[in-house]
Design an enzyme around this catalytic site. Sequence first.
Site, PDB file in Angstrom:
ATOM      1  N   ASP A  58      12.295   2.330  12.054  1.00 30.77           N
ATOM      2  CA  ASP A  58      11.635   1.212  12.723  1.00 30.77           C
ATOM      3  C   ASP A  58      10.559   1.827  13.615  1.00 30.77           C
ATOM      4  OD1 ASP A  58      10.782  -0.749  14.425  1.00 30.77           O
ATOM      5  OD2 ASP A  58      12.774  -1.573  14.811  1.00 30.77           O
ATOM      6  N   VAL A  59       9.306   1.575  13.274  1.00 32.94           N
ATOM      7  CA  VAL A  59       8.224   2.258  14.008  1.00 32.94           C
ATOM      8  C   VAL A  59       8.060   1.758  15.442  1.00 32.94           C
ATOM      9  CG1 VAL A  59       6.866   3.055  12.021  1.00 32.94           C
ATOM     10  CG2 VAL A  59       6.492   0.745  12.933  1.00 32.94           C
ATOM     11  N   LYS A  93      -4.307  -6.056  15.425  1.00 36.76           N
ATOM     12  CA  LYS A  93      -4.771  -4.904  14.644  1.00 36.76           C
ATOM     13  C   LYS A  93      -5.879  -4.155  15.409  1.00 36.76           C
ATOM     14  CE  LYS A  93      -3.765  -3.796  10.964  1.00 36.76           C
ATOM     15  NZ  LYS A  93      -2.733  -2.819  10.497  1.00 36.76           N
ATOM     16  N   THR A 122       2.066  -8.202   8.660  1.00 33.76           N
ATOM     17  CA  THR A 122       0.943  -8.622   7.818  1.00 33.76           C
ATOM     18  C   THR A 122       0.932 -10.130   7.542  1.00 33.76           C
ATOM     19  OG1 THR A 122       2.247  -8.016   5.877  1.00 33.76           O
ATOM     20  CG2 THR A 122       0.682  -6.385   6.675  1.00 33.76           C
ATOM     21  N   TYR A 124      -3.462 -12.008  14.480  1.00 29.68           N
ATOM     22  CA  TYR A 124      -3.320 -10.820  13.637  1.00 29.68           C
ATOM     23  C   TYR A 124      -4.484  -9.857  13.889  1.00 29.68           C
ATOM     24  CZ  TYR A 124      -3.572  -8.000   9.332  1.00 29.68           C
ATOM     25  OH  TYR A 124      -3.668  -6.962   8.437  1.00 29.68           O
ATOM     26  N   ALA A 174       3.097  -2.608   9.127  1.00 23.77           N
ATOM     27  CA  ALA A 174       2.358  -3.597   9.916  1.00 23.77           C
ATOM     28  C   ALA A 174       3.049  -4.950   9.827  1.00 23.77           C
ATOM     29  CB  ALA A 174       0.926  -3.737   9.390  1.00 23.77           C
ATOM     30  N   LEU A 212       0.827  -1.212   0.000  1.00 20.80           N
ATOM     31  CA  LEU A 212       0.000   0.000   0.000  1.00 20.80           C
ATOM     32  C   LEU A 212       0.858   1.258   0.000  1.00 20.80           C
ATOM     33  CD1 LEU A 212      -2.608   1.601   0.275  1.00 20.80           C
ATOM     34  CD2 LEU A 212      -2.481   1.216   2.761  1.00 20.80           C
TER      35      LEU A 212
END
Length: 278
Positions: free
Chosen positions: A26-27, A119, A52, A115, A50, A2
């Site tokens: 690196d978040v 999220k 994923t 997952y 994310a 995305l």
Amino acid sequence: MLATDLREALERRGDTVIARSRAELDVTSVRLVRHCVAEAKPDVIVNCAAWTRVDDAEKNEAAAAAINSGAVELLAGAADETGAKLVQISTDFVFDGTKRTPYEPDDPTNPLSAYGRTKLLGEIAAAHATHHLILRTSWLFGVHGNNFVEAMKRQLARGVDPLRIVADQRGRPTFTPHLADAIRRLVDAGAEGIVHYADSGDATWFAFASAIVAGLNSLTGVTPITTADYPTPATRPAYSVLSTARYTQLTGAEPESWREGLLDYLRTSDTPHSLPRP
Ligand SMILES: NC(=O)c1ccc[n+]([C@@H]2O[C@H](COP(=O)([O-])OP(=O)(O)OC[C@H]3O[C@@H](n4cnc5c(N)ncnc54)[C@H](OP(=O)(O)O)[C@@H]3O)[C@@H](O)[C@H]2O)c1
């Protein structure tokens, strides 16, 4: 997947975009997130990062949670420090799939997988930002990432015939450039809270695979199977069709068609479009 399409869509419109790869940011690092946001002073932060790998998350829930929710908490804090809006991309997998009519943004969540749980925690974290938009979407495919279309192409290239594809899970496939445009429209509209965007037309994986095979002009057969025939570590919702009524109400736009998106995908991806029957 995305993020690359979003960057391209925004740059085409003349927006100033600062896109950071994992190697650059690196978040999960509080220091790096704070530094990057303080330096860039963005109006909007769109978190496309994310964990994923849905099935791998089952045995690595803590690691997935660090990225899918811990990092979002850091981004929410950094967004508030600079007055930015945080756009968090979320998923249809926060629902359990027991409904048989499209899921609205305020329907109760009940994730079936690790997952989905991580999220959902990410949504809660994003909501800590004063200005936030939680955008749930589903069944993404785009030319810059691994996705269902590529999985089908790999099977075709290996000569698998017929493809055996799950026909008892229903959702809305979504082409990532369409989602990128939807993000821009929602930001332009000043949207906040939870919104769903998915391309128009729902489908089963079987119907999606059949459209891919037809789009590739392949004569390979596609046989419907059940979820029970194709067990995976993570449980998927049997029905995760998202209602996009709120998206249309906020933006005045109707979702694009996934079938059109698939044709665009097949035109622009670099593999041969016509595969002979093995
Ligand atoms: N794909 C779908 O069908 C789908 C459906 C619904 C919602 N979504 C959501 O849509 C969003 C975008 O998904 P996508 O399909 O574009 O995912 P993707 O292609 O897997 O991209 C996720 C990116 O996040 C990066 N990343 C992972 N950990 C990171 C970290 N600690 N710091 C910085 N970057 C990190 C990954 O880098 P590496 O590649 O180096 O790991 C990867 O580039 C995600 O929030 C996802 O949950 C996806």
